[in-house]
Design a protein around this motif. Structure first.
Motif, PDB file in Angstrom:
ATOM      1  N   GLY A 278       6.885   6.381   2.170  1.00 20.96           N
ATOM      2  CA  GLY A 278       8.157   5.972   1.576  1.00 20.96           C
ATOM      3  C   GLY A 278       9.123   5.412   2.608  1.00 20.96           C
ATOM      4  O   GLY A 278       9.825   4.433   2.355  1.00 20.96           O
ATOM      5  N   ARG A 279       9.168   6.020   3.777  1.00 24.43           N
ATOM      6  CA  ARG A 279      10.069   5.540   4.829  1.00 24.43           C
ATOM      7  C   ARG A 279       9.602   4.174   5.359  1.00 24.43           C
ATOM      8  O   ARG A 279      10.416   3.304   5.658  1.00 24.43           O
ATOM      9  CB  ARG A 279      10.196   6.566   5.950  1.00 24.43           C
ATOM     10  CG  ARG A 279      10.936   7.812   5.461  1.00 24.43           C
ATOM     11  CD  ARG A 279      11.499   8.661   6.539  1.00 24.43           C
ATOM     12  NE  ARG A 279      12.183   9.798   5.935  1.00 24.43           N
ATOM     13  CZ  ARG A 279      13.423   9.776   5.460  1.00 24.43           C
ATOM     14  NH1 ARG A 279      14.134   8.664   5.522  1.00 24.43           N
ATOM     15  NH2 ARG A 279      13.964  10.853   4.913  1.00 24.43           N
ATOM     16  N   THR A 280       8.309   3.984   5.451  1.00 29.46           N
ATOM     17  CA  THR A 280       7.781   2.669   5.831  1.00 29.46           C
ATOM     18  C   THR A 280       8.150   1.636   4.779  1.00 29.46           C
ATOM     19  O   THR A 280       8.581   0.519   5.094  1.00 29.46           O
ATOM     20  CB  THR A 280       6.248   2.737   5.993  1.00 29.46           C
ATOM     21  OG1 THR A 280       5.926   3.706   6.991  1.00 29.46           O
ATOM     22  CG2 THR A 280       5.663   1.383   6.363  1.00 29.46           C
ATOM     23  N   PHE A 281       8.024   2.023   3.509  1.00 27.13           N
ATOM     24  CA  PHE A 281       8.328   1.096   2.413  1.00 27.13           C
ATOM     25  C   PHE A 281       9.810   0.742   2.363  1.00 27.13           C
ATOM     26  O   PHE A 281      10.152  -0.430   2.182  1.00 27.13           O
ATOM     27  CB  PHE A 281       7.874   1.693   1.079  1.00 27.13           C
ATOM     28  CG  PHE A 281       8.156   0.792  -0.084  1.00 27.13           C
ATOM     29  CD1 PHE A 281       7.531  -0.435  -0.198  1.00 27.13           C
ATOM     30  CD2 PHE A 281       9.061   1.175  -1.058  1.00 27.13           C
ATOM     31  CE1 PHE A 281       7.799  -1.280  -1.271  1.00 27.13           C
ATOM     32  CE2 PHE A 281       9.338   0.344  -2.137  1.00 27.13           C
ATOM     33  CZ  PHE A 281       8.703  -0.884  -2.238  1.00 27.13           C
ATOM     34  N   ILE A 282      10.702   1.712   2.543  1.00 26.06           N
ATOM     35  CA  ILE A 282      12.143   1.404   2.463  1.00 26.06           C
ATOM     36  C   ILE A 282      12.531   0.434   3.585  1.00 26.06           C
ATOM     37  O   ILE A 282      13.362  -0.458   3.382  1.00 26.06           O
ATOM     38  CB  ILE A 282      13.030   2.675   2.463  1.00 26.06           C
ATOM     39  CG1 ILE A 282      14.468   2.335   2.036  1.00 26.06           C
ATOM     40  CG2 ILE A 282      13.088   3.346   3.814  1.00 26.06           C
ATOM     41  CD1 ILE A 282      14.683   2.138   0.600  1.00 26.06           C
ATOM     42  N   GLU A 283      11.928   0.577   4.747  1.00 27.61           N
ATOM     43  CA  GLU A 283      12.226  -0.356   5.838  1.00 27.61           C
ATOM     44  C   GLU A 283      11.711  -1.751   5.496  1.00 27.61           C
ATOM     45  O   GLU A 283      12.371  -2.755   5.802  1.00 27.61           O
ATOM     46  CB  GLU A 283      11.673   0.145   7.168  1.00 27.61           C
ATOM     47  CG  GLU A 283      12.416   1.355   7.696  1.00 27.61           C
ATOM     48  CD  GLU A 283      13.925   1.129   7.807  1.00 27.61           C
ATOM     49  OE1 GLU A 283      14.362   0.033   8.253  1.00 27.61           O
ATOM     50  OE2 GLU A 283      14.688   2.050   7.455  1.00 27.61           O
TER      51      GLU A 283
ATOM     52  N   PRO B  53       0.803  -1.220   0.000  1.00 26.36           N
ATOM     53  CA  PRO B  53       0.000   0.000   0.000  1.00 26.36           C
ATOM     54  C   PRO B  53       0.838   1.273   0.000  1.00 26.36           C
ATOM     55  O   PRO B  53       0.389   2.319  -0.469  1.00 26.36           O
ATOM     56  CB  PRO B  53      -0.819  -0.122   1.292  1.00 26.36           C
ATOM     57  CG  PRO B  53       0.003  -1.002   2.179  1.00 26.36           C
ATOM     58  CD  PRO B  53       0.702  -1.965   1.255  1.00 26.36           C
ATOM     59  N   GLU B  54       2.072   1.200   0.489  1.00 26.02           N
ATOM     60  CA  GLU B  54       2.903   2.401   0.591  1.00 26.02           C
ATOM     61  C   GLU B  54       3.255   2.991  -0.770  1.00 26.02           C
ATOM     62  O   GLU B  54       3.508   4.186  -0.879  1.00 26.02           O
ATOM     63  CB  GLU B  54       4.221   2.090   1.325  1.00 26.02           C
ATOM     64  CG  GLU B  54       4.064   1.587   2.724  1.00 26.02           C
ATOM     65  CD  GLU B  54       4.022   0.065   2.811  1.00 26.02           C
ATOM     66  OE1 GLU B  54       4.119  -0.444   3.928  1.00 26.02           O
ATOM     67  OE2 GLU B  54       3.879  -0.612   1.771  1.00 26.02           O
ATOM     68  N   VAL B  55       3.310   2.175  -1.797  1.00 26.60           N
ATOM     69  CA  VAL B  55       3.792   2.659  -3.099  1.00 26.60           C
ATOM     70  C   VAL B  55       2.657   3.078  -4.039  1.00 26.60           C
ATOM     71  O   VAL B  55       2.885   3.297  -5.221  1.00 26.60           O
ATOM     72  CB  VAL B  55       4.720   1.633  -3.801  1.00 26.60           C
ATOM     73  CG1 VAL B  55       5.935   1.343  -2.939  1.00 26.60           C
ATOM     74  CG2 VAL B  55       3.990   0.355  -4.152  1.00 26.60           C
TER      75      VAL B  55
ATOM     76  N   HIS C 286       4.119   4.559  -9.335  1.00 25.76           N
ATOM     77  CA  HIS C 286       3.764   5.771 -10.073  1.00 25.76           C
ATOM     78  C   HIS C 286       4.797   6.878  -9.848  1.00 25.76           C
ATOM     79  O   HIS C 286       5.427   6.938  -8.805  1.00 25.76           O
ATOM     80  CB  HIS C 286       2.406   6.289  -9.588  1.00 25.76           C
ATOM     81  CG  HIS C 286       1.298   5.322  -9.784  1.00 25.76           C
ATOM     82  ND1 HIS C 286       0.570   5.244 -10.927  1.00 25.76           N
ATOM     83  CD2 HIS C 286       0.802   4.367  -8.949  1.00 25.76           C
ATOM     84  CE1 HIS C 286      -0.344   4.298 -10.807  1.00 25.76           C
ATOM     85  NE2 HIS C 286      -0.216   3.749  -9.615  1.00 25.76           N
ATOM     86  N   SER C 287       4.898   7.775 -10.811  1.00 19.40           N
ATOM     87  CA  SER C 287       5.887   8.856 -10.708  1.00 19.40           C
ATOM     88  C   SER C 287       5.608   9.788  -9.537  1.00 19.40           C
ATOM     89  O   SER C 287       6.537  10.309  -8.929  1.00 19.40           O
ATOM     90  CB  SER C 287       5.961   9.650 -12.010  1.00 19.40           C
ATOM     91  OG  SER C 287       4.748  10.340 -12.248  1.00 19.40           O
ATOM     92  N   GLY C 288       4.357  10.005  -9.195  1.00 24.34           N
ATOM     93  CA  GLY C 288       4.036  10.881  -8.071  1.00 24.34           C
ATOM     94  C   GLY C 288       4.635  10.365  -6.778  1.00 24.34           C
ATOM     95  O   GLY C 288       5.204  11.122  -5.992  1.00 24.34           O
TER      96      GLY C 288
END
Length: 143
Positions: A83-88, A25-27, A103-105
């Motif tokens: 984004g920080r949740t996703f990178i972790e 869901p983060e992306v 998506h680019s946004g």
């Protein structure tokens, strides 16, 4: 999310059934006041894409996150938090190579506010606008 899954299927057909396909869901795209920002119900996605793991998504057929921004666009600070949740989550994975289709946004905020802190040899060019179906490769530092 439908467009990103379609892009992944068309761009990486040889990976279907060979590696995990996980919807996160983060992306998702920037949320806000546009109907196109609303997520298709998970039940419909499961039926359309049986090779994709949708367990991380809210399985209700109402996109509650979309409605939290129905009078404005999602602020960059909120996208950065996603984004920080996703990178972790990425860094917790055992795989050495991971393809992320989004998506680019989301990508612009993710790359410029989050990934620059984790990427090896990050350059300013990495944070430029994305073109349709553009590929960029990053090496992310492990713990």
């Amino acid at each position: 999310m439908n467009r990103t899954i379609q892009t992944a299927v068309y761009g990486f057909p040889n990976l279907l059934g060979r590696v995990p396909w996980i919807a996160r869901p983060e992306v998702r795209e920037t949320m806000g006041q546009h109907p196109c920002d609303r997520m298709v119900p998970v039940s419909q996605k499961i039926a359309n894409y049986p090779d994709v793991d949708f367990k991380a998504l809210d399985d209700s057929d109402r996109d509650e996150a979309y409605y939290s921004y129905n009078d404005r666009r999602e602020p960059l600070d909120d996208i950065e938090i996603r984004g920080r949740t996703f990178i972790e989550w990425l860094r917790s994975r055992q795989e050495k190579e991971i393809v992320v289709v989004t998506h680019s946004g989301f990508l612009l905020t993710f790359v410029n506010r989050v990934l620059r802190d984790y990427a090896v040899n990050f350059s300013e060019r990495h944070g430029e606008e994305f073109r349709n179906a553009e590929l960029r490769s990053f090496v992310v530092k492990v713990r």
